[in-house]
Design an enzyme around this catalytic site. Structure first.
Site: not given
Length: 450
Positions: A183, A414
């Protein structure tokens, strides 16, 4: 439950990874994490299926099937499929922001209008490859699922190849940083600098992510203002891909995205072979070679001997060195000199193993902030496949062990701090757990037919 022979230490990690996938199973699909990502994400579903192939192949197929049941009529596979039982405010931007019309059997506002890297053909092939370990019934199930998925996977590839070729070059362009999966990577900085950051959008659309995790580990408010502006621009244009480079402020050819696009064609060639579609298999292999050739020619910077993202609107290459520029190593037909250059880059002080998400020596490097420095298991898993494809088995094994050690010591996070290994972002993260299962099983990447 099938599991390979592993040491006691590895058995502990295997069991914890399987528990994470059980925890995040919704009954229809697997969520990336319960608090931060309560819906189904596209390329997450692919990575998750790879791990589920070992412990629950039926769920692996269900994950892929539930995602492709949300495929748009034009062939795009949405980057998020929204869970109707999850409240609008539990994730931002939720279904109301996207305002996607109804299609097929899907109700209105059931997905986003963006895509993510098309890793699903590779995932389907991996689940099929492991089916024999579970018995004859599992093999029969796998053939049925492959036959259902194949035309849908082909439609996904055709959408990206035809509608997203914004530069007319033979490469797919992404219309939003979220489509890359990376992102807030520095690879997009120069393009985003030209996109207005309307901070008032964050007053109308309040972020949910920073309410449930540390803001220092997430994209900035300025990033999010630009992200929402791009979403609204694409949405208000009816999610049309016509003349993208002329009317949409973000259209970028990403080396990672397009390397996965080519890898998907190679996986489709394998799937087509299983289904007896010999002509189609040959066509997929030819298409993979074509994409590889354009990646090699158009996204290669000969001055720095690296792959870089290219702005389809201006033709300019990004100045940033990022992990996305290492992913062409996955391509078996990549020229040897370029594959060697990627390995040189990996071995340099800029990266190292496990590879961080961005150049360690760059001013933009941030040890905590999402894709601007932390280590991610999924892209390193892809890099390991590339090392195996090009014969770097020693370093592939070094990377495998390093990734497993990282997760065993710090948990199924993550992403991870590139210096200390501290777990960052969401805990109990599904693709980290899923890919640990594959790394523990230590199956080599398939030798694709060229």
């Amino acid at each position: 439950m099938y599991a390979p022979a592993v040491s006691d230490l590895s058995a502990e990690l295997w069991q914890s990874a399987a528990r994470v996938l059980d925890l995040n199973w919704s009954g229809d699909h697997t969520v990336p994490s319960r608090r931060l990502y309560p819906h189904q994400w596209s390329w997450d579903a692919a990575f998750i299926a790879v791990g589920l192939a070992y412990v629950n192949p039926t769920r692996a197929w269900r994950d892929l099937r539930s995602l492709f049941e949300a495929q748009w009529p034009d062939g795009r596979v949405p980057h998020i499929v929204f869970d109707p039982d999850t409240a609008e405010d539990d994730y931002f931007p939720g279904p109301g922001v996207w305002n996607v019309p109804a299609y097929g059997r899907r109700r209105a506002r059931s997905s986003t209008g963006l895509v993510q890297p098309p890793l699903h053909a590779l995932a389907a092939w991996e689940v099929y490859r492991h089916a024999s370990a579970h018995g004859a019934a599992c093999v029969a199930e796998a053939r049925t699922e492959l036959a259902w998925l194949y035309p849908r996977l082909v439609a996904q590839q055709e959408y990206l190849a035809e509608r997203r070729d914004a530069g007319g070059t033979g490469l797919a362009a992404i219309v939003h940083p979220w489509e890359s999966g990376l992102d807030n990577s520095p690879a997009w900085d120069t393009v985003l600098d030209a996109v207005p950051a309307d901070m008032s959008l964050l007053e109308l659309h309040r972020r949910r992510d920073v309410a449930v995790t540390d803001a220092a580990q997430r994209p900035t408010d300025e990033d999010y203002a630009r992200y929402i502006g791009l979403v609204l621009n694409y949405r208000d244009g009816g999610y049309s891909d016509t003349e993208l480079a002329q009317r949409h402020p973000f259209a970028v050819e990403c080396p990672g995205f397009n390397s996965i696009l080519a890898t998907a064609e190679l996986a489709l060639a394998q799937i087509a072979g299983v289904l007896g579609r010999t002509t189609d298999a040959r066509r997929h292999r030819d298409r993979a070679r074509e994409i590889t050739a354009v990646v090699s020619r158009r996204l290669w910077d000969p001055d720095t001997r690296t792959f870089r993202a290219r702005d389809a609107r201006t033709g300019r290459l990004s100045p940033a060195r990022c992990v996305s520029g290492l992913l062409p190593l996955m391509l078996p037909d990549l020229p040897a000199g370029q594959a060697d250059a990627i390995m040189t880059e990996i071995r340099s002080e800029r990266f190292g193993l496990p590879a961080p998400s961005a150049d360690r020596t760059a001013p933009s490097f941030d040890t905590h902030r999402y894709w601007r420095g932390p280590i991610w298991i999924n892209v390193n898993w892809l890099l390991r496949r590339g090392m195996q494809v090009h014969g770097h088995h020693g370093e592939a094994e070094e990377l495998r062990r390093a990734l497993l050690r990282l997760v065993h010591e710090h948990g199924h996070y993550e992403y991870f701090h590139p210096e200390t290994g501290q777990g960052l972002g969401a805990p109990a993260f599904s693709w980290t757990a899923a890919l640990c299962l594959d790394l523990l099983a230590d199956r080599s990447a398939p030798a694709y037919a060229r």
